[in-house]
Design a protein around this motif. Structure first.
Motif, mmCIF file in Angstrom:
data_model
loop_
_atom_site.group_PDB
_atom_site.id
_atom_site.type_symbol
_atom_site.label_atom_id
_atom_site.label_comp_id
_atom_site.label_asym_id
_atom_site.label_seq_id
_atom_site.Cartn_x
_atom_site.Cartn_y
_atom_site.Cartn_z
ATOM 1 N N PRO A 188 57.673 54.782 25.769
ATOM 2 C CA PRO A 188 57.839 56.230 26.194
ATOM 3 C C PRO A 188 57.159 57.103 25.848
ATOM 4 O O PRO A 188 57.228 57.523 26.959
ATOM 5 C CB PRO A 188 59.562 56.013 25.559
ATOM 6 N N ALA A 189 56.562 57.053 25.161
ATOM 7 C CA ALA A 189 55.528 58.000 25.157
ATOM 8 C C ALA A 189 54.204 57.620 26.325
ATOM 9 O O ALA A 189 53.089 58.467 25.544
ATOM 10 C CB ALA A 189 54.758 58.399 23.937
ATOM 11 N N GLY A 221 52.825 46.362 19.982
ATOM 12 C CA GLY A 221 53.398 47.039 18.985
ATOM 13 C C GLY A 221 54.312 48.251 19.015
ATOM 14 O O GLY A 221 55.278 47.916 19.812
ATOM 15 N N THR A 222 54.503 49.394 18.682
ATOM 16 C CA THR A 222 54.973 50.423 18.554
ATOM 17 C C THR A 222 54.096 51.707 19.912
ATOM 18 O O THR A 222 55.242 52.057 20.933
ATOM 19 C CB THR A 222 55.519 51.336 17.752
#
Length: 158
Positions: free
Chosen positions: A89-90, A127-128
């Motif tokens: 989302p970033a 990953g994140t």
């Protein structure tokens, strides 16, 4: 009830592992002569050196570049593609797809080619997206694990 138990035992007896006896196998001494990439990629070079040396040691052989060496290994990476395919989302890359195409070559002391195998693998790492370039490195390590398994199977003939 007895039939179910009998079926269960039959199924479990078929699920096993094949033991490998390395005592009867002739131990070869391998030297990793070179791992060549089409472009400079320090992280991938480190991962592939580790993958090849781990596969040699796991197969019951030795890694040593000396007068005792009986086999020389050359790895020619034809292509290594690392591409982000998903974003957090970033708006940071969080999913990487890695593909590799390489030639694995074994030569003897007389520079005669004993084996040439082409290895193509693809891996994906999720990953994140918050760790910067860490996901990219983990994706390369994931492809290294697959190459390790492939080389191990080549060296053990399984």
């Amino acid at each position: 009830m007895l039939r179910i138990l009998l079926i269960f035992i039959v199924l479990l007896s078929g699920c096993g592992y094949k033991s490998v006896d390395y005592r009867n196998k002739k131990v070869e001494i391998y030297c990793i002569k070179s791992i060549k990439f089409p472009r400079a990629e320090a992280t991938a070079l480190d991962v592939f050196y580790r993958a090849v040396s781990d596969a040699i040691i796991s197969s019951g052989n030795t890694v040593e570049c000396s007068g005792k060496t009986t086999r020389y290994i050359f790895v020619q990476v034809k292509s290594l593609n690392i591409s982000p395919i998903g974003y957090s989302p970033a708006q940071r890359a969080s999913i990487y797809k890695v593909t590799v195409d390489l030639d694995f070559i074994i030569q003897n002391r007389k520079n005669e080619e004993l084996l040439r195998k082409n290895i193509k693998e693809m891996a994906q790492y999720t990953g994140t997206g918050l760790s910067g370039d860490v996901e990219r490195r983990y994706a390369v390590e994931e492809i290294g694990r697959l190459v390790n398994i492939r080389i191990f199977s080549i060296l053990t003939g399984q």
